[in-house]
Design an enzyme around this catalytic site. Structure first.
Site, PDB file in Angstrom:
ATOM      1  N   VAL A 401     -34.696  -3.278  31.019  1.00  0.00           N
ATOM      2  CA  VAL A 401     -33.530  -2.605  32.164  1.00  0.00           C
ATOM      3  C   VAL A 401     -32.805  -3.946  32.523  1.00  0.00           C
ATOM      4  O   VAL A 401     -33.305  -4.723  32.365  1.00  0.00           O
ATOM      5  CB  VAL A 401     -33.973  -2.659  33.238  1.00  0.00           C
ATOM      6  CG1 VAL A 401     -35.449  -3.586  33.892  1.00  0.00           C
ATOM      7  CG2 VAL A 401     -33.770  -1.654  34.201  1.00  0.00           C
ATOM      8  N   LYS A 407     -35.845  -9.195  32.986  1.00  0.00           N
ATOM      9  CA  LYS A 407     -35.306  -9.700  31.391  1.00  0.00           C
ATOM     10  C   LYS A 407     -36.295 -11.586  31.622  1.00  0.00           C
ATOM     11  O   LYS A 407     -36.670 -11.433  30.357  1.00  0.00           O
ATOM     12  CB  LYS A 407     -33.515 -10.081  31.585  1.00  0.00           C
ATOM     13  CG  LYS A 407     -33.214  -8.642  31.279  1.00  0.00           C
ATOM     14  CD  LYS A 407     -31.334  -8.634  31.071  1.00  0.00           C
ATOM     15  CE  LYS A 407     -30.991  -7.033  30.426  1.00  0.00           C
ATOM     16  NZ  LYS A 407     -31.225  -7.223  29.733  1.00  0.00           N
ATOM     17  N   HIS A 450     -24.531  -9.086  22.757  1.00  0.00           N
ATOM     18  CA  HIS A 450     -24.010  -7.460  23.630  1.00  0.00           C
ATOM     19  C   HIS A 450     -23.845  -6.815  22.654  1.00  0.00           C
ATOM     20  O   HIS A 450     -22.581  -6.176  22.104  1.00  0.00           O
ATOM     21  CB  HIS A 450     -22.862  -7.890  24.574  1.00  0.00           C
ATOM     22  CG  HIS A 450     -23.207  -6.731  25.386  1.00  0.00           C
ATOM     23  ND1 HIS A 450     -21.670  -6.355  26.084  1.00  0.00           N
ATOM     24  CD2 HIS A 450     -22.934  -5.830  25.584  1.00  0.00           C
ATOM     25  CE1 HIS A 450     -21.097  -5.572  26.800  1.00  0.00           C
ATOM     26  NE2 HIS A 450     -22.165  -4.577  26.802  1.00  0.00           N
ATOM     27  N   TYR A 660     -12.843  -3.028  19.177  1.00  0.00           N
ATOM     28  CA  TYR A 660     -13.196  -2.310  18.707  1.00  0.00           C
ATOM     29  C   TYR A 660     -14.300  -1.584  20.210  1.00  0.00           C
ATOM     30  O   TYR A 660     -15.219  -1.452  19.439  1.00  0.00           O
ATOM     31  CB  TYR A 660     -14.009  -3.732  17.606  1.00  0.00           C
ATOM     32  CG  TYR A 660     -13.230  -3.801  16.622  1.00  0.00           C
ATOM     33  CD1 TYR A 660     -12.387  -3.143  15.872  1.00  0.00           C
ATOM     34  CD2 TYR A 660     -13.507  -4.284  15.503  1.00  0.00           C
ATOM     35  CE1 TYR A 660     -11.887  -2.816  14.538  1.00  0.00           C
ATOM     36  CE2 TYR A 660     -13.082  -5.008  14.569  1.00  0.00           C
ATOM     37  CZ  TYR A 660     -11.829  -4.164  13.826  1.00  0.00           C
ATOM     38  OH  TYR A 660     -11.801  -4.001  12.664  1.00  0.00           O
TER      39      TYR A 660
END
EC number: 4.2.1.17
Length: 729
Positions: A401, A407, A450, A660
């Site tokens: 999350v 994290k 990411h 992209y």
């Protein structure tokens, strides 16, 4: 040796049979201007050989000819139309002379024969291929169309329908499909290629094969009845209009050119191809699409250089299952890197495995894999509720999350369960990597990774370098992303990194338009239909999730308070407070219902207008130009700031990340290409009209300097030498 050029040579093979071998000094053969000139010279030598009986074309490389030299295109396409037309006439005269040799000809085609490489072999009588063949005409993907006779020869060889499908879509096909449609005459193992080609050539020389009859249709009008022609071209034009749309002129131009040329023989048909090609080559769309191709090569080359000294991870792990974790696990396993998928919740693990299985089943349904392959891939994804197997992993990506406390706790715990050399990465979308690294004992082994949703479809992975991330860590994660079939782009650390940092000013422009009385439906329509985004901002917010955007908006505002802190309640706040989270709960700017295929279908919802009325001025109309300007200026300004601050290294990488990662319209080429096309001075004039709207509309000083000196972001391209100076004989 009959002839020796820089990129090809001509020699005798045996009694009366010559071979023309493409053998460039570089790793691949390209059909550049110098090679076309050399080919003309070699054919001139062949035309003088009275004892010539046959000709074999082949390559000394792993691929026959990968295409034209795209790096030449930008400069070649800057020459005046008349000169470009003159050079194309010369190039086509070379292929015509190859086709008109008074002996049978065959191309032994291995690997790639694309673009000019395909057009070259279309000029021979026979084509024999290896199983690794990829052959086709991708020119429309570059904003142009075939220019070396491809639009003339292919329809006359294959028939209109098969040729139109390849040319309009810019497709290439494999060996089996090429054989099925008649693009090649046979497929043999690589070790039998030359032997097989020689056997066909001898049969043609001996009269067992009628090579003249094989050649003749390429010289004549297209054999189609009026009804067949009407059906073929009407269907093709309809399909192109539906898929390419108005922003991509090349596909429809190619179809119309083939239609117009159908009733003519080779010479007149080639003239029509030339007349259509030249104007396309001078369009902004061609420059943008060629720029994307070159930028893609640059980005991939940079990744390759970065990873040359590191070993690609052989075992990976994902922390956090669910849709995102399952998508990452699938992508890694699908590309051959086994993965452990950990979650603390059994239900989430099931969801992650279901997502991976669903994606594999889609491959099965499409015939891309069989049941055995499916079972093999799924068996390399190991779901677990504990850290079993983590002592063997080379890289771990955390996808829990989007909460810094959670994290940090997960990453710190995981660090104790892996080897000291294992790399950790976070799939955070907004939280600075250096902040998360504070929880770790080995911050040098940590970076950001990411992914974009859906993982299996989106090409981009942002690799985020934290303050303490080592070069080796970055290289290993780039290597894994590349192995997964993704395009990794390394960026420096800041809130939102690059893509989300530039996306939220765009959303802010949207919120301000709504605040000032614009209709979200019109904004979406303008940004999709006129500017070319795949989704308008309202629809995109529904797909991303209003709750996700609301949270990220707060993170970005804290990170860049001067520009991104708003002093009003906006549409995102209003929808969030009303529990309208977008597609995920069926209520956002639209109301969503599942269609017959189970996909969300948007419908109007009057309740949204009532909610927005609370945070908006009375409705008023905005012009398309004003909507585009107010949406794009905040994004482009932020893109420029990211370059100036070193968050992104080059305009090329910025533009590829936008295309992209966000679906920035390819025909614009990215933000910097769009800026260069528009002109920085013109952009500055446009932006100054809106600077009263706040800091997001203030143009960065670096861009103001560009405008003052009329400087582009991409290095200016010099036109090719006058075509008369090129070797044309």
């Amino acid at each position: 040796m009959l002839y020796k050029g820089d990129t090809l040579y001509l020699d005798w093979l045996e009694d009366g049979i010559a071979e023309l071998v493409f053998d460039a000094p570089s790793s691949v053969n390209k059909l550049d201007t110098a090679t076309v000139a050399s080919l003309g010279e070699a054919i001139g030598v062949l035309e003088q050989q009275s004892d010539l009986k046959g000709l074999l074309l082949r390559s000394n490389k792993a691929a026959f000819i990968v295409g034209a030299d795209i790096t030449e295109f930008l400069s070649l396409f800057l020459v005046p139309e008349e000169q470009l037309s003159q050079w194309l006439h010369f190039a086509n005269s070379v292929f015509n002379r190859l086709e008109d040799l008074p002996v049978p000809t065959i191309a032994a085609v291995n690997g790639y024969a694309l673009g000019g490489g395909c057009e070259c072999v279309l000029a021979t009588d026979y084509r024999l291929a290896t199983p690794d063949l990829r052959i086709g005409l991708p020119e429309t993907k570059l904003g142009i169309m075939p220019g070396f006779g491809g639009s003339v020869r292919m329809p006359r060889m294959l028939g209109a329908d098969s040729a139109l499908e390849i040319i309009a879509a810019g497709k290439d096909v494999g060996a089996d499909q090429a054989l099925k449609i008649g693009l090649v005459d046979g497929v043999v193992k690589a070790e039998k290629l030359i032997e097989g080609a020689m056997a066909i050539l001898r049969q043609a020389i001996n009269g067992d094969l009628d090579w003249k009859a094989k050649r003749q249709p390429k010289l004549e009008p297209l054999k189609l009845s009026k009804i067949e022609a009407t059906m073929s071209f009407t269907i093709a034009k309809g399909m192109v209009a539906q898929t390419a749309g108005k922003h991509y002129p090349a596909p429809i131009t190619a179809v119309k050119t083939i239609e117009a040329a159908a009733r003519f023989g080779r010479e007149e048909a080639l003239n029509l191809e030339n007349k259509s090609f030249v104007p396309l080559a001078h369009t902004n769309e061609a420059r943008a699409l060629i720029g994307i191709f070159l930028n893609d090569q640059y980005v991939k080359g940079k990744a390759k250089k970065l990873t040359k000294d590191v070993e690609t991870p052989k075992q990976a792990a994902v922390l956090g299952a669910g849709i995102m974790g399952g998508g990452i696990a699938y992508q890694s396993a699908w590309k051959g890197v086994p993965v452990v998928m950990k979650d603390i919740n059994d239900k989430s693990l099931t969801l992650g495995m279901t997502e991976a299985a669903k994606l594999l089943n889609k491959q099965l349904e499409r015939g891309k894999i069989d049941g055995l392959k499916l079972a093999g891939v799924i068996s390399t994804i190991h779901p677990t509720l504990d850290y079993a197997g983590f002592d063997r992993v080379d890289v771990v990506v955390e996808a829990v999350v989007e909460n810094p406390k959670v994290k940090k706790a997960v990453l710190a715990e995981t660090e104790q369960k892996v080897r000291p050399d294992t790399v950790l990465a976070s799939n955070t979308s907004t939280i600075p990597i250096s902040e998360l690294a504070n929880a770790l004992e080995r911050p040098e082994n940590f970076c950001g990774m990411h992914f974009f949703n859906p993982v299996h479809r989106m090409p981009l992975v942002e690799i985020i370098r934290g303050e303490k991330s080592s070069d080796e860590t970055i290289a290993k994660v780039v290597a894994w992303a590349s192995k997964m079939g993704k395009t990794p782009i390394v960026v420096n650390d800041c809130p939102g990194f690059f893509v989300n940092r530039v996306l939220f000013p765009y959303f802010a422009g949207f919120s301000q338009l709504l605040r000032d009385g614009a209709d979200f439906r019109k904004i979406d329509k303008v940004m999709e239909k006129q500017f070319g985004w795949p989704m308008g901002p309202a629809y995109l917010l529904d797909v991303v999730g209003i709750d996700t955007a609301h949270h990220a908006q707060a993170v970005m505002a804290a990170g860049f308070p001067q520009r991104m802190q708003k002093d009003y309640r906006d549409a995102i706040d209003a929808l969030f407070d009303a529990n309208r989270f977008g597609q995920k709960n069926g209520l956002g700017f639209w109301h969503y219902k599942e269609d017959s295929k189970g996909k969300p279908k948007k419908e109007e919802d009057a309740a949204v207008d009532d909610l927005l009325a609370e945070v908006s001025q009375p409705k008023r109309d905005f012009s398309e130009e004003e909507i585009i300007a107010r949406m794009m200026i905040p994004m482009v300004n932020e893109v420029v700031r990211c370059l100036e601050e070193g968050i992104i290294a080059t305009p090329a990488e910025a533009d590829m990340a936008l295309v992209y990662g966000l679906g920035f319209p390819p025909f614009h080429g990215g933000a910097f290409r769009w800026l260069d096309t528009l002109g920085s001075a013109k952009y500055l004039d446009m932006a100054q009209q809106y600077q009263h709207l706040g800091p997001l509309y203030e143009v960065p000083e670096g861009l103001r300097n560009k405008a003052r000196h009329n400087e582009p972001y991409y290095p200016p391209v010099e036109p090719a030498r006058p075509v008369g100076d090129l070797k044309t004989a």
